[in-house]
Design a protein around this motif. Structure first.
Motif, mmCIF file in Angstrom:
data_model
loop_
_atom_site.group_PDB
_atom_site.id
_atom_site.type_symbol
_atom_site.label_atom_id
_atom_site.label_comp_id
_atom_site.label_asym_id
_atom_site.label_seq_id
_atom_site.Cartn_x
_atom_site.Cartn_y
_atom_site.Cartn_z
ATOM 1 N N PRO A 46 0.802 -1.229 0.000
ATOM 2 C CA PRO A 46 0.000 0.000 0.000
ATOM 3 C C PRO A 46 0.835 1.279 0.000
ATOM 4 N N ASN A 136 6.104 -6.542 5.680
ATOM 5 C CA ASN A 136 4.932 -6.736 6.530
ATOM 6 C C ASN A 136 5.193 -7.697 7.689
ATOM 7 N N ALA A 163 -7.001 -9.776 7.918
ATOM 8 C CA ALA A 163 -6.806 -10.591 6.711
ATOM 9 C C ALA A 163 -5.763 -9.984 5.784
ATOM 10 N N ALA A 165 -1.870 -8.136 4.939
ATOM 11 C CA ALA A 165 -0.503 -8.640 5.080
ATOM 12 C C ALA A 165 0.022 -8.406 6.492
ATOM 13 N N VAL A 166 -0.041 -7.153 6.973
ATOM 14 C CA VAL A 166 0.443 -6.858 8.323
ATOM 15 C C VAL A 166 -0.438 -7.560 9.356
ATOM 16 N N GLY A 167 -1.751 -7.419 9.204
ATOM 17 C CA GLY A 167 -2.679 -7.943 10.202
ATOM 18 C C GLY A 167 -2.581 -9.453 10.360
ATOM 19 N N GLY A 215 -5.536 -2.420 9.964
ATOM 20 C CA GLY A 215 -6.480 -1.988 8.928
ATOM 21 C C GLY A 215 -6.484 -0.479 8.732
ATOM 22 N N ALA A 216 -5.631 0.234 9.495
ATOM 23 C CA ALA A 216 -5.537 1.702 9.410
ATOM 24 C C ALA A 216 -6.907 2.352 9.579
ATOM 25 N N LEU A 217 -7.671 1.862 10.590
ATOM 26 C CA LEU A 217 -8.972 2.479 10.870
ATOM 27 C C LEU A 217 -8.806 3.797 11.617
ATOM 28 N N PRO A 236 2.604 6.491 10.456
ATOM 29 C CA PRO A 236 3.458 7.426 11.195
ATOM 30 C C PRO A 236 3.190 8.889 10.844
ATOM 31 N N VAL A 251 3.906 2.282 14.484
ATOM 32 C CA VAL A 251 5.088 1.563 14.034
ATOM 33 C C VAL A 251 5.758 2.311 12.877
HETATM 34 N N1 LIG Z 1 4.185 2.192 9.401
HETATM 35 C C1 LIG Z 1 4.771 1.169 8.805
HETATM 36 O O1 LIG Z 1 5.974 0.974 8.949
HETATM 37 C C2 LIG Z 1 3.950 0.264 7.951
HETATM 38 C C3 LIG Z 1 4.502 -0.928 7.451
HETATM 39 C C4 LIG Z 1 3.714 -1.773 6.681
HETATM 40 C C5 LIG Z 1 2.401 -1.405 6.398
HETATM 41 N N2 LIG Z 1 1.918 -0.234 6.884
HETATM 42 C C6 LIG Z 1 0.530 0.158 6.632
HETATM 43 O O2 LIG Z 1 -0.295 -0.825 7.248
HETATM 44 C C7 LIG Z 1 -1.538 -0.883 6.566
HETATM 45 C C8 LIG Z 1 -1.836 -2.329 6.201
HETATM 46 O O3 LIG Z 1 -0.926 -2.767 5.204
HETATM 47 P P1 LIG Z 1 -1.169 -4.159 4.495
HETATM 48 O O4 LIG Z 1 -0.087 -4.334 3.536
HETATM 49 O O5 LIG Z 1 -1.455 -5.192 5.509
HETATM 50 O O6 LIG Z 1 -2.536 -3.828 3.708
HETATM 51 P P2 LIG Z 1 -3.606 -4.871 3.165
HETATM 52 O O7 LIG Z 1 -2.963 -6.182 2.865
HETATM 53 O O8 LIG Z 1 -4.381 -4.162 2.106
HETATM 54 O O9 LIG Z 1 -4.538 -5.126 4.415
HETATM 55 C C9 LIG Z 1 -5.462 -4.199 4.926
HETATM 56 C C10 LIG Z 1 -6.661 -5.020 5.328
HETATM 57 O O10 LIG Z 1 -7.565 -4.228 6.085
HETATM 58 C C11 LIG Z 1 -8.863 -4.600 5.672
HETATM 59 N N3 LIG Z 1 -9.811 -3.605 6.133
HETATM 60 C C12 LIG Z 1 -9.802 -2.275 5.915
HETATM 61 N N4 LIG Z 1 -10.873 -1.724 6.526
HETATM 62 C C13 LIG Z 1 -11.543 -2.727 7.143
HETATM 63 C C14 LIG Z 1 -12.739 -2.796 7.930
HETATM 64 N N5 LIG Z 1 -13.443 -1.685 8.235
HETATM 65 N N6 LIG Z 1 -13.152 -3.999 8.388
HETATM 66 C C15 LIG Z 1 -12.457 -5.125 8.101
HETATM 67 N N7 LIG Z 1 -11.310 -5.127 7.352
HETATM 68 C C16 LIG Z 1 -10.879 -3.922 6.892
HETATM 69 C C17 LIG Z 1 -8.741 -4.725 4.178
HETATM 70 O O11 LIG Z 1 -9.824 -5.400 3.616
HETATM 71 P P3 LIG Z 1 -10.335 -4.991 2.111
HETATM 72 O O12 LIG Z 1 -9.190 -5.262 1.190
HETATM 73 O O13 LIG Z 1 -11.497 -5.914 1.908
HETATM 74 O O14 LIG Z 1 -10.681 -3.543 2.189
HETATM 75 C C18 LIG Z 1 -7.443 -5.537 4.101
HETATM 76 O O15 LIG Z 1 -7.683 -6.919 4.286
HETATM 77 C C19 LIG Z 1 -1.405 0.044 5.346
HETATM 78 O O16 LIG Z 1 -1.979 1.280 5.685
HETATM 79 C C20 LIG Z 1 0.101 0.174 5.191
HETATM 80 O O17 LIG Z 1 0.480 1.350 4.528
HETATM 81 C C21 LIG Z 1 2.660 0.595 7.644
#
Ligand SMILES: NC(=O)c1ccc[n+]([C@@H]2O[C@H](COP(=O)([O-])OP(=O)(O)OC[C@H]3O[C@@H](n4cnc5c(N)ncnc54)[C@H](OP(=O)(O)O)[C@@H]3O)[C@@H](O)[C@H]2O)c1
Length: 305
Positions: A46, A136, A163, A165-167, A215-217, A236, A251
């Motif tokens: 993302p 992730n 569900a 990558a991070v979660g 999920g970045a809610l 961040p 994080v």
């Molecule tokens: N700060 C850091 O160092 C760092 C490092 C890695 C990642 N991140 C951030 O972490 C976040 C997650 O990354 P990721 O790669 O894991 O993203 P991802 O694979 O797209 O996972 C996000 C998940 O959240 C789900 N989701 C969103 N809103 C939801 C809701 N209201 N109810 C249920 N599920 C919900 C999405 O479902 P749908 O696809 O169905 O919407 C998806 O499964 C991103 O914002 C990314 O930028 C930050």
């Protein structure tokens, strides 16, 4: 591949997937403590969509004079090692480069990276699968550092976006630290979440001892934490202010080759999920970004140069 240049995807004036260009840049040799890696796969994350949208440029967080590199994590093969490096040419490695203000990235044929930031890929783990782990997996491990071991006063942890990558990694790994995990995800994700050993919900009520907000809610995630609980976010650049005695943290994922090695070993043994949605050639990078932007993608899209 030319011996003097290599192909890499960049943005100059970011305005969405159509602004991604593939350019040729000069090959450079690794310096002390560095290796040059021939990349086999780079995951689309993302954060890359954010860089390509221009959001981080508009926040003043990217200041590249010519072009900005794309991609954070990769797997590949060491093709040259600088002084003071004990990785042999031919070693299969995976790794992470952090920060978005840089003119190079992992969406490329090659990369120069610090040897300390890579890990040897275990036998039995394909490079495409290994490429999905570094950003992730390390993000999840470092989120769990911020959560700490579950306190005796309350160990109920909600993982939003479980569900994703991070979660998915947080839901799996936090159980080792005494947390009783519930994953918040879509109805169709139930089998995956329960397969991680976590409980599952599509609608969480407030009152959790801790929330890992993968999920970045953001504010909606913080509202689910009980007074005096713990919240760890993933954005961040938008850290939430503390409220109600809650410990609020965010994080900032850093490379860590030694820790990545452990995550890769657990992936190779099947203890952690290896989720590849599709493999696309680098030339289709814009299509990969458009597919990610639609949401609902489970497993990573991996680019091959
Ligand atoms: N700060 C850091 O160092 C760092 C490092 C890695 C990642 N991140 C951030 O972490 C976040 C997650 O990354 P990721 O790669 O894991 O993203 P991802 O694979 O797209 O996972 C996000 C998940 O959240 C789900 N989701 C969103 N809103 C939801 C809701 N209201 N109810 C249920 N599920 C919900 C999405 O479902 P749908 O696809 O169905 O919407 C998806 O499964 C991103 O914002 C990314 O930028 C930050």
């Amino acid at each position: 591949m030319s011996t003097s240049t290599f192909r890499t995807a960049v943005v100059r004036t970011p305005s969405g997937p159509d602004s991604i260009e593939i350019i040729d840049v000069p090959v450079v040799e690794p310096g002390p403590g560095e290796v040059r890696v021939r990349i086999a796969g780079a995951a689309v994350n993302p954060v890359d969509l954010g860089v390509v949208s221009g959001i981080f440029h508009s926040m003043g967080l990217v200041n590249q004079p010519d072009h900005t590199g794309l991609g954070w994590d990769f797997a590949g093969t060491v093709v040259a090692a600088g002084p003071d490096v004990d990785l042999a040419v031919g070693t299969r490695v995976a790794g992470l480069v952090d920060g978005f203000d840089r003119d190079f990235g992992t969406y490329a044929e090659q990369l120069i990276v610090r040897a300390a930031d890579v890990a040897v890929v275990p036998d039995g783990l394909e490079p495409i699968a290994a490429a999905t782990v570094p950003l992730n997996g390390l993000a999840a491990a470092q989120i769990i550092d911020l959560l700490g071991d579950a306190p005796t006063s309350g160990n109920r942890l909600l993982v939003t976006g479980a569900a994703g990558a991070v979660g998915g990694y947080v839901a799996a790994l936090a159980q080792d630290h005494g947390w009783q995990v519930t994953g918040l995800a879509r109805a169709e994700d139930e089998e995956f979440i329960r397969g991680l050993g976590a409980a599952f919900t599509t609608h969480a009520q407030p009152g959790w001892d801790a929330v890992a907000d993968a999920g970045a809610l953001q504010e909606r995630g913080l509202a689910l934490v009980r007074d005096g609980g713990i919240f760890v976010g993933v954005q961040p650049s938008a850290k939430l202010p503390a409220e109600r005695g809650i410990t609020v943290d965010v994080v900032v994922t850093r490379p860590d080759g030694a820790r990545l090695r452990g995550l890769l070993v657990r992936t190779a043994s099947g203890q952690l999920p290896a989720r590849v949605r599709a493999v696309l050639p680098l030339d289709q990078v814009a299509d990969a970004h458009r597919a990610m932007a639609k949401g609902g993608v489970r497993g990573r899209l991996v680019l091959t140069p």
